[in-house]
Design an enzyme around this catalytic site. Sequence first.
Site, PDB file in Angstrom:
ATOM      1  N   ARG A 186       0.678  -0.968   0.364  1.00  0.00           N
ATOM      2  CA  ARG A 186      -0.048  -0.323  -0.055  1.00  0.00           C
ATOM      3  C   ARG A 186       1.042   1.414   0.077  1.00  0.00           C
ATOM      4  O   ARG A 186       1.965   1.383   0.207  1.00  0.00           O
ATOM      5  CB  ARG A 186      -1.377  -0.245   1.581  1.00  0.00           C
ATOM      6  CG  ARG A 186      -2.041  -1.129   1.491  1.00  0.00           C
ATOM      7  CD  ARG A 186      -2.887  -1.390   2.431  1.00  0.00           C
ATOM      8  NE  ARG A 186      -3.743  -2.251   2.946  1.00  0.00           N
ATOM      9  CZ  ARG A 186      -3.130  -3.546   3.377  1.00  0.00           C
ATOM     10  NH1 ARG A 186      -1.752  -3.810   4.243  1.00  0.00           N
ATOM     11  NH2 ARG A 186      -3.814  -4.267   3.663  1.00  0.00           N
ATOM     12  N   LYS A 237      -1.679  -2.936   7.992  1.00  0.00           N
ATOM     13  CA  LYS A 237      -2.807  -2.308   9.099  1.00  0.00           C
ATOM     14  C   LYS A 237      -3.494  -3.071  10.476  1.00  0.00           C
ATOM     15  O   LYS A 237      -2.664  -4.380  10.495  1.00  0.00           O
ATOM     16  CB  LYS A 237      -4.073  -2.324   8.270  1.00  0.00           C
ATOM     17  CG  LYS A 237      -4.256  -1.667   7.362  1.00  0.00           C
ATOM     18  CD  LYS A 237      -6.228  -1.252   5.597  1.00  0.00           C
ATOM     19  CE  LYS A 237      -5.875  -1.193   5.337  1.00  0.00           C
ATOM     20  NZ  LYS A 237      -7.320  -1.627   4.335  1.00  0.00           N
ATOM     21  N   HIS A 245      -2.499   1.680  -5.773  1.00  0.00           N
ATOM     22  CA  HIS A 245      -3.519   0.807  -5.840  1.00  0.00           C
ATOM     23  C   HIS A 245      -3.823  -0.035  -6.646  1.00  0.00           C
ATOM     24  O   HIS A 245      -4.178  -0.785  -6.797  1.00  0.00           O
ATOM     25  CB  HIS A 245      -4.432   1.440  -4.767  1.00  0.00           C
ATOM     26  CG  HIS A 245      -5.229   0.989  -3.933  1.00  0.00           C
ATOM     27  ND1 HIS A 245      -4.115   0.115  -2.527  1.00  0.00           N
ATOM     28  CD2 HIS A 245      -6.554  -0.495  -4.111  1.00  0.00           C
ATOM     29  CE1 HIS A 245      -5.230  -0.671  -2.060  1.00  0.00           C
ATOM     30  NE2 HIS A 245      -6.171  -1.560  -2.574  1.00  0.00           N
ATOM     31  N   ARG A 248      -1.194  -1.727  -6.995  1.00  0.00           N
ATOM     32  CA  ARG A 248      -1.227  -2.929  -6.381  1.00  0.00           C
ATOM     33  C   ARG A 248      -1.984  -4.148  -6.682  1.00  0.00           C
ATOM     34  O   ARG A 248      -1.922  -5.788  -6.264  1.00  0.00           O
ATOM     35  CB  ARG A 248      -1.744  -2.638  -4.751  1.00  0.00           C
ATOM     36  CG  ARG A 248      -1.994  -3.884  -3.729  1.00  0.00           C
ATOM     37  CD  ARG A 248      -2.346  -2.518  -2.667  1.00  0.00           C
ATOM     38  NE  ARG A 248      -3.077  -4.123  -1.455  1.00  0.00           N
ATOM     39  CZ  ARG A 248      -2.267  -4.360  -0.562  1.00  0.00           C
ATOM     40  NH1 ARG A 248      -1.056  -4.251  -0.322  1.00  0.00           N
ATOM     41  NH2 ARG A 248      -3.498  -4.960   0.342  1.00  0.00           N
ATOM     42  N   HIS A 269      -3.461  -9.176   3.209  1.00  0.00           N
ATOM     43  CA  HIS A 269      -5.036  -9.407   4.129  1.00  0.00           C
ATOM     44  C   HIS A 269      -5.455  -9.988   5.223  1.00  0.00           C
ATOM     45  O   HIS A 269      -5.011 -10.808   5.045  1.00  0.00           O
ATOM     46  CB  HIS A 269      -5.188  -9.841   2.483  1.00  0.00           C
ATOM     47  CG  HIS A 269      -5.628  -8.502   1.785  1.00  0.00           C
ATOM     48  ND1 HIS A 269      -5.497  -8.869   0.121  1.00  0.00           N
ATOM     49  CD2 HIS A 269      -5.920  -7.147   1.203  1.00  0.00           C
ATOM     50  CE1 HIS A 269      -6.219  -8.555  -0.820  1.00  0.00           C
ATOM     51  NE2 HIS A 269      -5.972  -7.180  -0.404  1.00  0.00           N
TER      52      HIS A 269
END
Length: 333
Positions: free
Chosen positions: A185, A209, A279, A282, A305
């Site tokens: 990201r 994240k 993105h 990505r 993820h």
Amino acid sequence: MSDDGSRGTAARHAELPSGLRDAVDAFARHLALVDNRSAHTVRAYVGDVVSLLDHAARMGVHSPAGLDITVLRSWLARQRTFGAARATLARRAAAARAFSGWAHRTGLTSADPGAALASPRPHRTLPAVLRVEQAAQLMPDGDGSDSEAQPAGEQAREPTGTGPDGPLRLRDRLVLELLYATGVRVSELCGLDLADLDPGRRVLRVLGKGGRERTVPYGVPAGAAIHDWLARGRPALASPHSGEALLLGAKGGRLQATVVRRIVAAAARDAGVPRVTPHGLRHSAATHLLEGGADLRSVQELLGHASLASTQLYTHVSVERLRAAYRQAHPRA
């Protein structure tokens, strides 16, 4: 006019009954300190929950104990009446469920009304991705053949950035290579430090994240771009306030996401390929990996993820591309 009129989140928060205001403040601390959510996620969740509690207060609720499924459904229905999109409704319902679940676990409510709250499934738009040959066109050769071009990400305000081997051009080349090679990201790219590099193994340590750390491999072209940047690019831009940042802006500070987006947009324009964002690179990396035979779990790990369902979206992209090729090439399509 929105469902909350002209009042912002801060104004609605200040007007909440003390029991509701204290609850949302404690919820925000939980998101930041216990769940380790990003500042952006905390703001989004708190904004949605303040909207919910403002609506609840107008229905006569003065503490979390008064929340029930009727209040939650009424709030969502009001959102829809004022034109909220399906994706927005789904996000707000998720915030409500997170709050009601937390309130129940902490004893503020005797039940969890959010557990019974349904929300519309958002439309999942297939991400636009480059073809493999288009991605190759986007990547700079690193041989100085485009020496007349200006640096993509920032205006050439300094002589050091204008030549084919100038630091800005070396940095822009590295930005493009890393985005496509690793699928990181843009926030993860900008957050990279020198210590996150392992050139011997050709891997990066990436903080994603929720503070989740992962190790991501990169290929030979990205490795060459890293070498050139560290040898001739970064030293020319580094300043006392550069710290350990891997990628630097023209003034020596850590590279910002807005500059990365300009780098990618300008490179796509110069290469004559469809408009793409960081993105989008990505998405392209993930799709090309799957089309090349990578298994879904490996791509999930590469992208960071938390759920395999997020990664499965790229299988749909690949199928759509396969269908398009079939319709174009098969004599009986």
